[in-house]
Design an enzyme around this catalytic site. Structure first.
Site, PDB file in Angstrom:
ATOM      1  N   HIS A   1       6.876  -7.822   6.164  1.00 36.79           N
ATOM      2  CA  HIS A   1       5.414  -7.668   6.223  1.00 36.79           C
ATOM      3  C   HIS A   1       4.811  -8.664   7.214  1.00 36.79           C
ATOM      4  O   HIS A   1       3.909  -8.325   7.987  1.00 36.79           O
ATOM      5  CB  HIS A   1       4.777  -7.919   4.850  1.00 36.79           C
ATOM      6  CG  HIS A   1       5.157  -6.943   3.798  1.00 36.79           C
ATOM      7  ND1 HIS A   1       5.616  -7.335   2.560  1.00 36.79           N
ATOM      8  CD2 HIS A   1       5.134  -5.587   3.774  1.00 36.79           C
ATOM      9  CE1 HIS A   1       5.859  -6.265   1.823  1.00 36.79           C
ATOM     10  NE2 HIS A   1       5.581  -5.188   2.541  1.00 36.79           N
TER      11      HIS A   1
ATOM     12  N   LYS B   1       2.161   0.569 -10.120  1.00 32.02           N
ATOM     13  CA  LYS B   1       3.432  -0.028  -9.692  1.00 32.02           C
ATOM     14  C   LYS B   1       3.854  -1.194 -10.581  1.00 32.02           C
ATOM     15  O   LYS B   1       4.927  -1.738 -10.405  1.00 32.02           O
ATOM     16  CB  LYS B   1       3.345  -0.491  -8.234  1.00 32.02           C
ATOM     17  CG  LYS B   1       3.386   0.640  -7.236  1.00 32.02           C
ATOM     18  CD  LYS B   1       3.597   0.090  -5.836  1.00 32.02           C
ATOM     19  CE  LYS B   1       3.808   1.199  -4.837  1.00 32.02           C
ATOM     20  NZ  LYS B   1       4.076   0.679  -3.495  1.00 32.02           N
TER      21      LYS B   1
ATOM     22  N   ARG C   1      10.403   1.607   7.874  1.00 30.21           N
ATOM     23  CA  ARG C   1      11.734   1.007   7.841  1.00 30.21           C
ATOM     24  C   ARG C   1      12.818   2.019   8.175  1.00 30.21           C
ATOM     25  O   ARG C   1      13.803   1.694   8.800  1.00 30.21           O
ATOM     26  CB  ARG C   1      12.016   0.417   6.463  1.00 30.21           C
ATOM     27  CG  ARG C   1      11.122  -0.751   6.111  1.00 30.21           C
ATOM     28  CD  ARG C   1      11.305  -1.110   4.685  1.00 30.21           C
ATOM     29  NE  ARG C   1      10.974   0.075   3.879  1.00 30.21           N
ATOM     30  CZ  ARG C   1      10.680   0.067   2.601  1.00 30.21           C
ATOM     31  NH1 ARG C   1      10.706  -1.040   1.935  1.00 30.21           N
ATOM     32  NH2 ARG C   1      10.368   1.171   1.966  1.00 30.21           N
TER      33      ARG C   1
ATOM     34  N   SER D   1       9.874  -4.976  -0.923  1.00 28.29           N
ATOM     35  CA  SER D   1       9.409  -5.885  -1.969  1.00 28.29           C
ATOM     36  C   SER D   1      10.111  -5.611  -3.292  1.00 28.29           C
ATOM     37  O   SER D   1      10.461  -6.541  -4.023  1.00 28.29           O
ATOM     38  CB  SER D   1       7.895  -5.756  -2.153  1.00 28.29           C
ATOM     39  OG  SER D   1       7.222  -6.239  -1.029  1.00 28.29           O
TER      40      SER D   1
END
Length: 159
Positions: free
Chosen positions: A18, A42, A91, A129
């Site tokens: 990030h 989440k 990604r 993450s």
């Protein structure tokens, strides 16, 4: 032209990937708003305030980056901060399919806002993450994946 870009995410936690994207886009646009989503679905490890504080401290050296929490639709947050660009990091090919769908919907919701995709640096292409949280929760070493401030926050949170 004075261009503000919004870089949204949950950032739970902010990773070196990030940070790399934020650094790279800070040289492309006049102003960057790193928008940290509340996103309770989440079930984040770090609360919104903790994620915001970590990102603010870590990104402080980037003079044109502001960190703000947000709730609700991204396009509404973009309008609130006068952003004409949404930045999304990619990604892998699997990210692209999902991000194209989101980009198309955002464009339908507000055609004045463009989405720009930034490819992750090769060394960060595997990094997420959720993987970092998983490793940290089992006592694994995540020091190469996060800023030292995040490492310290993990130790405080997880013991």
């Amino acid at each position: 032209m004075d261009v503000t870009a919004i870089y949204p995410g949950t950032f739970d936690p902010i990773t070196v990937g990030h940070i790399d994207v934020a650094e790279r886009v800070s040289s492309m646009f006049d102003h960057i708003v790193l928008a940290i989503a509340r996103n309770p679905s989440k079930k984040p490890l770090f609360n919104l305030e903790e994620r915001t504080e970590l990102a603010q401290e870590i990104l402080k050296p980037l003079g044109n980056v502001t960190v703000l929490p947000f709730d609700g639709l991204l396009v509404n947050a973009a309008v609130e901060v006068n952003a004409s660009v949404i930045v999304r990091g990619l990604r892998a090919v699997s990210d692209f399919d999902y991000e194209m769908q989101i980009s198309g919907m955002n464009r339908k919701l507000n055609s004045d806002i463009e989405t720009v995709f930034i490819a992750a640096a090769q060394e960060n292409a595997f990094l997420s993450s959720s993987i970092v949280r998983e490793i940290a929760s089992h006592g694994g070493d995540v020091s190469e994946f996060v800023h030292p401030m995040v490492l310290k926050a993990f130790k405080k949170k997880l013991g």
